[in-house]
Write a protein that holds these residues in place. Structure first.
Motif, PDB file in Angstrom:
ATOM      1  N   ARG A  77      53.625  -2.851  78.799  1.00  0.00           N
ATOM      2  CA  ARG A  77      53.140  -1.593  79.382  1.00  0.00           C
ATOM      3  C   ARG A  77      51.998  -1.807  80.360  1.00  0.00           C
ATOM      4  NH1 ARG A  77      55.016   3.183  76.658  1.00  0.00           N
ATOM      5  NH2 ARG A  77      57.216   2.663  76.411  1.00  0.00           N
ATOM      6  N   LYS A  78      51.163  -2.799  80.106  1.00  0.00           N
ATOM      7  CA  LYS A  78      49.999  -3.014  80.962  1.00  0.00           C
ATOM      8  C   LYS A  78      50.311  -3.910  82.159  1.00  0.00           C
ATOM      9  CE  LYS A  78      46.314  -2.296  77.607  1.00  0.00           C
ATOM     10  NZ  LYS A  78      46.788  -2.460  76.238  1.00  0.00           N
ATOM     11  N   TYR A  79      51.504  -4.497  82.198  1.00  0.00           N
ATOM     12  CA  TYR A  79      51.856  -5.419  83.278  1.00  0.00           C
ATOM     13  C   TYR A  79      51.968  -4.661  84.592  1.00  0.00           C
ATOM     14  CZ  TYR A  79      54.425  -8.740  86.114  1.00  0.00           C
ATOM     15  OH  TYR A  79      54.814  -9.579  87.121  1.00  0.00           O
ATOM     16  N   CYS A  80      51.213  -5.094  85.587  1.00  0.00           N
ATOM     17  CA  CYS A  80      51.283  -4.437  86.888  1.00  0.00           C
ATOM     18  C   CYS A  80      50.945  -5.466  87.971  1.00  0.00           C
ATOM     19  CB  CYS A  80      50.316  -3.259  86.939  1.00  0.00           C
ATOM     20  SG  CYS A  80      50.488  -2.293  88.437  1.00  0.00           S
ATOM     21  N   ASP A  81      51.963  -6.150  88.464  1.00  0.00           N
ATOM     22  CA  ASP A  81      51.740  -7.156  89.501  1.00  0.00           C
ATOM     23  C   ASP A  81      51.479  -6.450  90.828  1.00  0.00           C
ATOM     24  OD1 ASP A  81      51.404  -9.721  90.210  1.00  0.00           O
ATOM     25  OD2 ASP A  81      53.495 -10.320  90.081  1.00  0.00           O
ATOM     26  N   ASP A 112      62.158  -2.448  98.479  1.00  0.00           N
ATOM     27  CA  ASP A 112      61.988  -2.059  97.076  1.00  0.00           C
ATOM     28  C   ASP A 112      61.156  -3.133  96.373  1.00  0.00           C
ATOM     29  OD1 ASP A 112      62.116  -1.015  94.577  1.00  0.00           O
ATOM     30  OD2 ASP A 112      64.298  -0.920  94.443  1.00  0.00           O
ATOM     31  N   LEU A 113      59.883  -2.830  96.152  1.00  0.00           N
ATOM     32  CA  LEU A 113      58.983  -3.809  95.544  1.00  0.00           C
ATOM     33  C   LEU A 113      59.244  -3.989  94.052  1.00  0.00           C
ATOM     34  CD1 LEU A 113      55.562  -3.050  97.279  1.00  0.00           C
ATOM     35  CD2 LEU A 113      57.130  -4.909  97.754  1.00  0.00           C
ATOM     36  N   ILE A 114      59.710  -2.935  93.399  1.00  0.00           N
ATOM     37  CA  ILE A 114      59.978  -3.015  91.957  1.00  0.00           C
ATOM     38  C   ILE A 114      61.084  -4.031  91.689  1.00  0.00           C
ATOM     39  CG2 ILE A 114      60.713  -1.719  89.909  1.00  0.00           C
ATOM     40  CD1 ILE A 114      59.524   0.773  91.388  1.00  0.00           C
ATOM     41  N   GLU A 115      62.055  -4.050  92.563  1.00  0.00           N
ATOM     42  CA  GLU A 115      63.158  -5.018  92.468  1.00  0.00           C
ATOM     43  C   GLU A 115      62.627  -6.453  92.559  1.00  0.00           C
ATOM     44  OE1 GLU A 115      66.154  -5.815  95.757  1.00  0.00           O
ATOM     45  OE2 GLU A 115      67.137  -4.182  94.660  1.00  0.00           O
ATOM     46  N   ILE A 118      57.095  -6.431  91.786  1.00  0.00           N
ATOM     47  CA  ILE A 118      55.742  -6.006  92.160  1.00  0.00           C
ATOM     48  C   ILE A 118      55.663  -4.498  92.026  1.00  0.00           C
ATOM     49  CG2 ILE A 118      54.142  -5.818  94.106  1.00  0.00           C
ATOM     50  CD1 ILE A 118      55.424  -8.667  94.852  1.00  0.00           C
ATOM     51  N   PHE A 119      54.655  -4.044  91.280  1.00  0.00           N
ATOM     52  CA  PHE A 119      54.593  -2.623  90.929  1.00  0.00           C
ATOM     53  C   PHE A 119      53.572  -1.835  91.737  1.00  0.00           C
ATOM     54  CE2 PHE A 119      56.189  -3.665  86.389  1.00  0.00           C
ATOM     55  CZ  PHE A 119      57.454  -3.870  86.897  1.00  0.00           C
ATOM     56  N   LYS A 120      52.553  -2.529  92.275  1.00  0.00           N
ATOM     57  CA  LYS A 120      51.521  -1.802  93.002  1.00  0.00           C
ATOM     58  C   LYS A 120      51.281  -2.435  94.366  1.00  0.00           C
ATOM     59  CE  LYS A 120      46.951   0.187  92.531  1.00  0.00           C
ATOM     60  NZ  LYS A 120      45.868   0.546  91.625  1.00  0.00           N
ATOM     61  N   LEU A 121      51.155  -1.587  95.384  1.00  0.00           N
ATOM     62  CA  LEU A 121      50.869  -2.063  96.739  1.00  0.00           C
ATOM     63  C   LEU A 121      49.430  -1.711  97.092  1.00  0.00           C
ATOM     64  CD1 LEU A 121      52.227  -3.455  99.198  1.00  0.00           C
ATOM     65  CD2 LEU A 121      52.544  -1.180 100.137  1.00  0.00           C
ATOM     66  N   VAL A 129      54.832  -1.724 112.045  1.00  0.00           N
ATOM     67  CA  VAL A 129      56.226  -1.271 112.161  1.00  0.00           C
ATOM     68  C   VAL A 129      56.551  -0.323 111.010  1.00  0.00           C
ATOM     69  CG1 VAL A 129      57.096  -3.279 113.424  1.00  0.00           C
ATOM     70  CG2 VAL A 129      57.026  -3.345 110.944  1.00  0.00           C
ATOM     71  N   PRO A 130      57.414   0.660 111.250  1.00  0.00           N
ATOM     72  CA  PRO A 130      57.713   1.616 110.179  1.00  0.00           C
ATOM     73  C   PRO A 130      58.653   1.027 109.123  1.00  0.00           C
ATOM     74  CG  PRO A 130      58.949   2.172 112.154  1.00  0.00           C
ATOM     75  CD  PRO A 130      58.080   1.016 112.507  1.00  0.00           C
ATOM     76  N   VAL A 131      58.269   1.174 107.879  1.00  0.00           N
ATOM     77  CA  VAL A 131      59.115   0.774 106.746  1.00  0.00           C
ATOM     78  C   VAL A 131      58.990   1.804 105.628  1.00  0.00           C
ATOM     79  CG1 VAL A 131      59.243  -1.740 107.029  1.00  0.00           C
ATOM     80  CG2 VAL A 131      57.257  -0.743 105.944  1.00  0.00           C
ATOM     81  N   ILE A 132      60.043   1.897 104.832  1.00  0.00           N
ATOM     82  CA  ILE A 132      60.004   2.750 103.643  1.00  0.00           C
ATOM     83  C   ILE A 132      59.790   1.813 102.459  1.00  0.00           C
ATOM     84  CG2 ILE A 132      61.330   4.333 102.205  1.00  0.00           C
ATOM     85  CD1 ILE A 132      62.906   4.974 104.871  1.00  0.00           C
ATOM     86  N   VAL A 133      58.707   2.040 101.734  1.00  0.00           N
ATOM     87  CA  VAL A 133      58.355   1.159 100.615  1.00  0.00           C
ATOM     88  C   VAL A 133      58.483   1.906  99.292  1.00  0.00           C
ATOM     89  CG1 VAL A 133      56.586  -0.378  99.677  1.00  0.00           C
ATOM     90  CG2 VAL A 133      56.721  -0.013 102.130  1.00  0.00           C
ATOM     91  N   LYS A 134      59.205   1.286  98.348  1.00  0.00           N
ATOM     92  CA  LYS A 134      59.328   1.857  97.006  1.00  0.00           C
ATOM     93  C   LYS A 134      58.451   1.048  96.055  1.00  0.00           C
ATOM     94  CE  LYS A 134      64.022   3.708  96.897  1.00  0.00           C
ATOM     95  NZ  LYS A 134      65.340   3.553  96.247  1.00  0.00           N
ATOM     96  N   ALA A 135      57.587   1.737  95.322  1.00  0.00           N
ATOM     97  CA  ALA A 135      56.743   1.077  94.327  1.00  0.00           C
ATOM     98  C   ALA A 135      56.328   2.089  93.271  1.00  0.00           C
ATOM     99  CB  ALA A 135      55.523   0.460  94.986  1.00  0.00           C
ATOM    100  N   LYS A 136      55.761   1.577  92.179  1.00  0.00           N
ATOM    101  CA  LYS A 136      55.287   2.487  91.125  1.00  0.00           C
ATOM    102  C   LYS A 136      53.945   3.094  91.504  1.00  0.00           C
ATOM    103  CE  LYS A 136      57.571   0.497  87.103  1.00  0.00           C
ATOM    104  NZ  LYS A 136      57.405  -0.009  85.729  1.00  0.00           N
TER     105      LYS A 136
END
Length: 157
Positions: A77-81, A112-115, A118-121, A129-136
Motif C-alpha cells: 500500500r505504501k509503495y509509490c515509485d 501510461d506510467l502505471i504500466e 511508476i505511480f507518481k510524476l 511537446v504535448p503528451v497525455i500522461v496516466k499516473a496515480k
C-alpha cells in the motif's frame, strides 16, 4: 550424469592440538570445574537470566516489542515509485518523443506510467511537446508543466 564423490580429507592425527594434552588428566579443562557438555545452556539460552549482563551489554534492545500492532498489513500500500518530468521520455521508450513532436494538435501520444511501475510524476525538468500522461499522482508543478506544453494529466487508480 553421475555425481563425483568428493573425498573428505581428514587432518592427520599428529597435527591435532589435542596431541599435546595426552597424558595430562583433565586435558586443559581443570579438575574442579569439569568439562561438561552445555553448562550454560545451548544457543541463546539464559538471555534474560544467567546471561543477562552479556545481552544487556552487547545486544541492547534484543528483548521486547516496539511500536503499534497493525492487524491486516497490506505490504504494497505504501509503495509509490516516482519519476520526474525530465525522465518522462526515457521511461516511455524510443519513438515517443518524435511521435509527440510530429503529432497533429489534439493527437498527443499516451504515456501510461502505471504500466511502467511508476505511480507518481514529479515536476523537475522541462517538457516542450504535448503528451497525455496516466499516473496515480501528479505534483502541482508536474501537472502545470504538462498542461502548459499542451498535454493532459489523467489520474487513474
Amino acid at each position: 550424469k553421475k555425481k563425483k564423490k568428493t573425498k573428505k580429507r581428514n587432518m592427520p592425527t599428529r597435527t591435532h592440538k589435542n596431541r599435546k594434552k595426552r597424558g595430562h588428566v583433565s586435558a586443559g579443562h581443570g579438575r574442579i570445574g569439569k568439562h561438561r557438555s552445555h553448562p550454560g545452556g545451548r544457543g541463546n539460552a539464559g538471555g534474560q537470566h544467567h546471561h543477562r549482563i552479556m545481552m544487556d551489554k552487547y545486544h541492547p534492545g534484543y528483548f521486547g516489542k516496539v511500536g503499534m500492532r497493525q492487524f491486516h498489513v497490506l505490504k504494497n500500500r505504501k509503495y509509490c515509485d516516482t519519476a520526474n518530468v525530465d525522465k518522462l521520455f526515457n521511461i516511455a521508450g524510443e519513438g515517443v518523443y518524435e511521435a509527440a513532436k510530429s503529432a497533429p494538435s489534439g493527437k498527443a501520444p499516451v504515456i501510461d506510467l502505471i504500466e511502467k511501475g511508476i505511480f507518481k510524476l514529479l515536476g523537475n525538468g522541462q517538457i516542450n511537446v504535448p503528451v497525455i500522461v496516466k499516473a496515480k499522482f501528479f505534483s502541482k508543478l508536474a501537472e502545470k508543466k504538462i498542461v502548459a506544453a499542451g498535454g493532459a494529466c489523467i489520474l487513474s487508480a
